[in-house]
Design a protein around this motif. Structure first.
Motif, PDB file in Angstrom:
ATOM      1  N   GLU A  47      43.182 -14.024  36.798  1.00  0.00           N
ATOM      2  CA  GLU A  47      44.515 -13.740  37.322  1.00  0.00           C
ATOM      3  C   GLU A  47      44.912 -14.724  38.429  1.00  0.00           C
ATOM      4  N   GLU A  48      44.011 -14.990  39.340  1.00  0.00           N
ATOM      5  CA  GLU A  48      44.327 -15.846  40.485  1.00  0.00           C
ATOM      6  C   GLU A  48      44.569 -17.300  40.073  1.00  0.00           C
ATOM      7  N   LEU A  49      43.874 -17.741  39.011  1.00  0.00           N
ATOM      8  CA  LEU A  49      44.018 -19.135  38.580  1.00  0.00           C
ATOM      9  C   LEU A  49      44.905 -19.269  37.348  1.00  0.00           C
ATOM     10  N   ASP A  50      45.497 -18.127  36.933  1.00  0.00           N
ATOM     11  CA  ASP A  50      46.433 -18.122  35.806  1.00  0.00           C
ATOM     12  C   ASP A  50      45.815 -18.760  34.555  1.00  0.00           C
ATOM     13  N   LEU A  51      44.613 -18.294  34.211  1.00  0.00           N
ATOM     14  CA  LEU A  51      43.891 -18.811  33.050  1.00  0.00           C
ATOM     15  C   LEU A  51      44.074 -17.884  31.846  1.00  0.00           C
ATOM     16  N   LYS A  52      43.917 -18.434  30.649  1.00  0.00           N
ATOM     17  CA  LYS A  52      44.041 -17.616  29.441  1.00  0.00           C
ATOM     18  C   LYS A  52      42.822 -16.718  29.245  1.00  0.00           C
TER      19      LYS A  52
ATOM     20  N   GLU B  33      21.613 -19.913  44.319  1.00  0.00           N
ATOM     21  CA  GLU B  33      22.635 -19.330  45.186  1.00  0.00           C
ATOM     22  C   GLU B  33      23.271 -20.377  46.108  1.00  0.00           C
ATOM     23  N   LYS B  34      22.552 -21.458  46.406  1.00  0.00           N
ATOM     24  CA  LYS B  34      23.136 -22.519  47.246  1.00  0.00           C
ATOM     25  C   LYS B  34      24.301 -23.202  46.533  1.00  0.00           C
ATOM     26  N   ASP B  35      24.363 -23.079  45.198  1.00  0.00           N
ATOM     27  CA  ASP B  35      25.456 -23.669  44.428  1.00  0.00           C
ATOM     28  C   ASP B  35      26.660 -22.735  44.324  1.00  0.00           C
ATOM     29  N   ALA B  36      26.493 -21.480  44.751  1.00  0.00           N
ATOM     30  CA  ALA B  36      27.539 -20.475  44.560  1.00  0.00           C
ATOM     31  C   ALA B  36      28.612 -20.554  45.638  1.00  0.00           C
ATOM     32  N   ASP B  37      29.829 -20.165  45.256  1.00  0.00           N
ATOM     33  CA  ASP B  37      30.968 -20.165  46.165  1.00  0.00           C
ATOM     34  C   ASP B  37      31.641 -18.798  46.158  1.00  0.00           C
ATOM     35  N   THR B  38      32.205 -18.418  47.288  1.00  0.00           N
ATOM     36  CA  THR B  38      32.894 -17.133  47.360  1.00  0.00           C
ATOM     37  C   THR B  38      34.189 -17.188  46.570  1.00  0.00           C
ATOM     38  N   LEU B  39      34.675 -16.020  46.187  1.00  0.00           N
ATOM     39  CA  LEU B  39      35.956 -15.941  45.478  1.00  0.00           C
ATOM     40  C   LEU B  39      37.076 -16.545  46.316  1.00  0.00           C
ATOM     41  N   GLN B  40      37.030 -16.313  47.611  1.00  0.00           N
ATOM     42  CA  GLN B  40      38.078 -16.842  48.489  1.00  0.00           C
ATOM     43  C   GLN B  40      38.055 -18.363  48.517  1.00  0.00           C
ATOM     44  N   ASP B  41      36.854 -18.946  48.573  1.00  0.00           N
ATOM     45  CA  ASP B  41      36.750 -20.410  48.569  1.00  0.00           C
ATOM     46  C   ASP B  41      37.300 -20.997  47.274  1.00  0.00           C
ATOM     47  N   ILE B  42      37.031 -20.327  46.159  1.00  0.00           N
ATOM     48  CA  ILE B  42      37.511 -20.804  44.858  1.00  0.00           C
ATOM     49  C   ILE B  42      39.033 -20.754  44.798  1.00  0.00           C
ATOM     50  N   VAL B  43      39.606 -19.648  45.231  1.00  0.00           N
ATOM     51  CA  VAL B  43      41.065 -19.499  45.208  1.00  0.00           C
ATOM     52  C   VAL B  43      41.727 -20.481  46.174  1.00  0.00           C
ATOM     53  N   ASP B  44      41.151 -20.643  47.349  1.00  0.00           N
ATOM     54  CA  ASP B  44      41.697 -21.602  48.308  1.00  0.00           C
ATOM     55  C   ASP B  44      41.694 -23.021  47.735  1.00  0.00           C
ATOM     56  N   ALA B  45      40.583 -23.383  47.077  1.00  0.00           N
ATOM     57  CA  ALA B  45      40.471 -24.722  46.483  1.00  0.00           C
ATOM     58  C   ALA B  45      41.523 -24.922  45.396  1.00  0.00           C
ATOM     59  N   TYR B  46      41.765 -23.881  44.607  1.00  0.00           N
ATOM     60  CA  TYR B  46      42.771 -23.963  43.547  1.00  0.00           C
ATOM     61  C   TYR B  46      44.167 -24.134  44.142  1.00  0.00           C
ATOM     62  N   HIS B  47      44.432 -23.434  45.230  1.00  0.00           N
ATOM     63  CA  HIS B  47      45.748 -23.549  45.866  1.00  0.00           C
ATOM     64  C   HIS B  47      45.957 -24.932  46.493  1.00  0.00           C
ATOM     65  N   PHE B  48      44.898 -25.516  47.055  1.00  0.00           N
ATOM     66  CA  PHE B  48      44.997 -26.890  47.558  1.00  0.00           C
ATOM     67  C   PHE B  48      45.406 -27.835  46.421  1.00  0.00           C
ATOM     68  N   TYR B  49      44.834 -27.582  45.239  1.00  0.00           N
ATOM     69  CA  TYR B  49      45.106 -28.430  44.077  1.00  0.00           C
ATOM     70  C   TYR B  49      46.542 -28.246  43.576  1.00  0.00           C
ATOM     71  N   THR B  50      46.974 -26.992  43.441  1.00  0.00           N
ATOM     72  CA  THR B  50      48.292 -26.740  42.855  1.00  0.00           C
ATOM     73  C   THR B  50      49.435 -26.949  43.840  1.00  0.00           C
ATOM     74  N   GLU B  51      49.201 -26.667  45.110  1.00  0.00           N
ATOM     75  CA  GLU B  51      50.289 -26.708  46.079  1.00  0.00           C
ATOM     76  C   GLU B  51      50.332 -28.002  46.886  1.00  0.00           C
ATOM     77  N   GLU B  52      49.171 -28.645  47.065  1.00  0.00           N
ATOM     78  CA  GLU B  52      49.133 -29.859  47.879  1.00  0.00           C
ATOM     79  C   GLU B  52      48.638 -31.076  47.102  1.00  0.00           C
ATOM     80  N   ASP B  53      48.404 -30.878  45.795  1.00  0.00           N
ATOM     81  CA  ASP B  53      47.949 -31.969  44.928  1.00  0.00           C
ATOM     82  C   ASP B  53      46.665 -32.612  45.448  1.00  0.00           C
TER      83      ASP B  53
END
Length: 322
Positions: free
Chosen positions: A55-60, A197-217
């Motif tokens: 839902e957060e990343l608008d994926l199929k 687990e050192k490779d894992a990221d929180t849900l918030q970090d993932i969503v923030d990263a996606y927003h940087f990509y979509t909103e700030e290119d």
């Protein structure tokens, strides 16, 4: 399987014209066929975490690889769109957990340590009532198990085990062996396959990263949390084929040994393996029909396909050699 030795059956060079190094794929490609390693929080189900990413990343489509209970935390890979198709390979990978259990009665630390070691090797378990699988006794392997800390009635331990092993059942059985009751307090998955687990990221970090990509290119943060599917099969032994063999396999043909350029040691007949290009791209997952030694010398069918993960048009049908 990163630590396995490699053998060269026939030297070959990758084409610069076709295919792409997995780490060089565009963000768009990775969102279509990649995955996140989510650090699952306490509370939601694995399905809820997967749905939230969708839902957060608008994926199929999204799908998690290996269920964690709502009360468990830690490494939860979540595939995106076509990336969900490696589910079976990663869900069946070995796993490692850290657990906290509470005993009804205090027991000597050395007794707890020795009792835990009794679980190393084959274990018979019946899945707990809350699980979605059949409640039939089955055997699962424990590869490593250790006591990290014992304090009063609390037991902190680590276990590395075969997929399908229930730590909750382990803790119940531990209590029985210690002639008391034991209950799981906390459970964290620290590794799945070769994803730690050192490779894992929180849900918030993932969503923030996606927003940087979509909103700030700005794609840098998203690249740090978004992984190519090849990383999900690092725990499997691999066979690398010549560019001339890629198209046939991507179109569903079984792997003939003559198409192999390199292969890893230790492949056994019946084992699931990953078939890769010279650039390190995943073409297909397959069942080995012979051992590594036999693949090195044979001209017969080396592996039969389980699933194809490369677009058939990526490499040409007929390879032109200058």
């Amino acid at each position: 399987m990163e630590n396995a030795s490699w053998y060269t059956r026939e030297k070959a060079e990758p084409s610069e014209e076709y295919g792409t190094l997995p780490e060089k794929r565009s963000i768009e490609e990775l969102l279509q066929k990649g995955f996140f390693i989510v650090d699952k929080p306490f509370g939601p189900t694995s399905n809820q975490v997967s749905h939230w990413v969708k839902e957060e990343l608008d994926l199929k489509k999204t799908g998690h690889f290996g269920t964690l209970d709502p009360n468990a935390t830690g490494t939860l890979p979540v595939g995106l769109n076509q990336g969900t198709r490696v589910n079976n390979a990663l869900a069946q990978a070995d796993k490692e957990y850290v657990f906290l259990a509470e005993l009804e009665e205090e027991k000597p630390e050395e007794e707890i340590r020795e009792t835990l070691q009794e679980f190393k090797g084959a274990n018979k378990q019946t899945p707990p009532e809350k699980s979605a699988v059949k409640k039939e006794e089955r055997e699962r392997e424990v590869y490593e198990i250790e006591l990290l800390e014992a304090s009063e009635k609390e037991v902190l331990g680590r276990v590395k085990c075969e997929s399908g092993f229930y730590v909750r059942v382990l803790i119940k059985q531990l209590g029985e062996k210690l002639d008391t009751q034991a209950e799981m307090q906390e459970l964290r998955r620290t590794q799945q396959g070769q994803l730690a687990e050192k490779d894992a990221d929180t849900l918030q970090d993932i969503v923030d990263a996606y927003h940087f990509y979509t909103e700030e290119d700005d794609e840098q943060a998203l690249r740090e949390v978004l992984h190519p599917i090849e990383k999900a099969v690092n725990h499997l032994r691999k066979v690398v084929v010549k560019d001339s063999a890629v198209n046939a396999i991507a179109n569903g043909a079984d792997l003939g040994a003559a198409g192999i350029s390199q292969l890893q040691d230790g492949i056994e007949k019946g084992e699931q393996i990953a078939i890769m290009t010279l650039k390190g791209e995943l073409i297909a997952l397959a069942e080995a029909q012979m051992t590594s030694e036999q693949m090195y010398d044979s001209e017969e069918t080396a592996a039969t396909l389980n699933s194809v993960h490369m677009d058939p048009e990526t490499y040409p049908k007929r390879w032109k050699q200058e």
